[in-house]
Scaffold this active site. Structure first.
Site: not given
Length: 484
Positions: A151, A311
């Site tokens: 990212v 997650d």
């Protein structure tokens, strides 16, 4: 007249051959290392039986775990990709020997970054525009790099706020699928010889879930769905969900709102930086509130909706301005079938009420097939349920011990385990890891009891009246993490 010979692109041939051989090389490396670790334990189990002194046996086990931890660390570090996820699952205090945890915990989210030139190429191919035409600013250095993507922080043209651009690593999907298939074969062998648990079904669910992670359009849809659900079902959403920039999503690129905050792993340092004793009652109350907010969000997603973020490892949780919690990365989500959602609600009540009869019934309802090897079957079933599906371990249990003869999983063999339930199991274990990290021993089943009751009442499985429960998450946490 001599004709010039065609130019042979040796580099291209070499790269193509290397690409084709890479999965075979990874398979070979995995099996050599996995067999070495496994046989090391099998030989040790024979050797340790000759030692009668309990303290010496414990010291021998610790040495063996440290030896294995170094080998597992090297394998996960060298192979990267999917094995970083394995390190993430195993590197938890309640799930693996302490020696493993000490080594593996440092591996989480340390995937090598893709060079910026490659990132730029992927972006321009996916968005169909030059990077300079789309972004006013784009940070070349990534904020972070994980096994599937990395990212970058950026700002869109004509916009005032920052965004996060998630870009998939090229060629990573084939390698990760190779890794999973190798792990499936290993799991099939292990469950037949040592660990009496349906590990193969677990790895099949992992294959399915990780396959989804390569489609960022699916991830964007999941993010929007969960964001809408949490905002509609609460006066104030227990966690923040980033907003998707809808016209900036493709299969391999996802642009979303930037969430400014500190990673939950840095919480202790942040508290100390503000001049507060990390071991004080104020700090403990703040940590408790953070954990309560996360647990409330997961209870609502799993038991009320059935569609949930699967997650919640520390790298995906930020503490933001005003003590709000941001939940990131929606690549792994799960949509539970209605029957399993209701069955799990029953199991939550069984655990919360310490009801062995209901726990046994819930196992059958969920399709978990067990084979008893003990006299007090129902009590061991409850203990197994608490060990698997609650953040608070049963009395006398400090971690899962699949090789120990006293372990519930040795006494109650799990012969069939629904693949869909693995995401719930993993989520609970990650929440347990967070609670251990924050130094708080609590039961998610007890906190989820009213949500489970509401789900069962609405499904007509429990008599009663639905009572809307709310409550402000302000107070101590908001005051503690207010940004001046």
């Amino acid at each position: 007249m001599l004709h010039s010979l065609p130019i042979v692109d040796m580099k291209g041939i070499k790269d193509k051959l290397s690409s084709q051989l890479r999965p075979l090389q990874r398979s070979f490396q995995f099996w050599v290392r996995a067999v070495d670790i496994y046989t090391g334990y099998k030989v040790f189990q024979v050797r340790v039986n000759f030692e009668r002194n309990v303290h010496k046996r414990e010291a021998m086990w610790e040495t063996q775990h440290e030896l294995a931890a170094d080998k597992i660390y090297s394998m996960c570090s060298d192979l990267g990709g999917f094995f970083l996820k394995i390190a993430q699952i195993l590197g938890k205090p309640d799930l693996a020997p302490a020696a493993w945890v000490r080594r593996l915990v440092t591996l989480c989210d340390q995937a090598p970054a893709t060079p910026f030139e490659t990132v730029k190429l992927v972006l321009e191919n996916e968005l169909g525009q030059d990077i300079g035409d789309v972004f006013e600013r784009f940070d070349m250095e990534p904020l972070g790099s994980a096994s599937i993507a990395q990212v970058h922080k950026a700002r869109l043209k004509g916009d005032n706020g920052d965004v996060v651009v998630k870009v998939q690593h090229p060629g990573v999907q084939d390698l990760m699928m190779t890794d999973i298939h190798n792990l499936q074969a290993f799991a099939l062998y292990i469950q037949k010889t040592d660990v009496k648990f349906d590990l193969y079904s677990v790895t099949k669910e992992m294959e399915k879930q990780i396959g989804y992670e390569f489609d960022f359009m699916r991830e964007a849809g999941a993010m929007e769905r969960i964001r809408k659900f949490l905002y509609e079902n609460n006066k104030r959403a227990p966690v923040l969900v980033p907003r998707v920039i809808r016209n900036m999503v493709t299969r391999r690129v996802l642009v979303m709102e930037y969430m400014d905050g500190i990673p939950i792993m840095n919480l202790g340092n942040e508290i100390a930086k503000r001049g507060i004793d990390p071991h004080s009652k104020v700090a403990a109350a703040a940590k408790q509130k953070i954990l309560q907010s996360l647990t409330l969000a997961y209870g609502q997603m799993i038991l009320k909706s059935g569609f949930f973020h699967a997650d919640p490892h520390p790298g995906n949780i930020l503490i933001c301005k005003g003590s709000e919690i941001a939940l990131l990365d929606y690549g792994q989500v799960k949509d539970l079938p209605e029957q399993l959602r209701i069955g799990y609600a029953n199991l939550v009540l069984a655990i919360a009420d310490c009801d062995p009869v209901r726990a046994s019934k819930s196992y059958r309802e969920l399709g978990i097939d067990t084979l008893s090897k003990c006299e007090n079957e129902q009590q061991e079933m409850l203990k197994l349920a608490q060990t698997m599906f609650d953040t608070k371990l049963p009395p006398g249990v400090v971690m899962l011990q699949p090789f120990s003869e006293e372990s519930s999983i040795k006494k109650i063999a799990v012969e069939a385990f629904p693949e869909e339930l693995f995401s719930v199991l993993r989520t609970v274990h990650l929440l347990r890891g967070l609670s251990v990290g924050l130094g708080i021993n609590y039961s998610c089943a007890e906190q989820w009891r009213p949500i489970a009751e509401e789900a069962l009442i609405q499904a007509g499985k429990l008599k009663g009246k639905v009572v809307r429960r709310g409550g402000s998450k302000r107070g101590l946490v908001r005051r503690l993490f207010r940004r001046d």
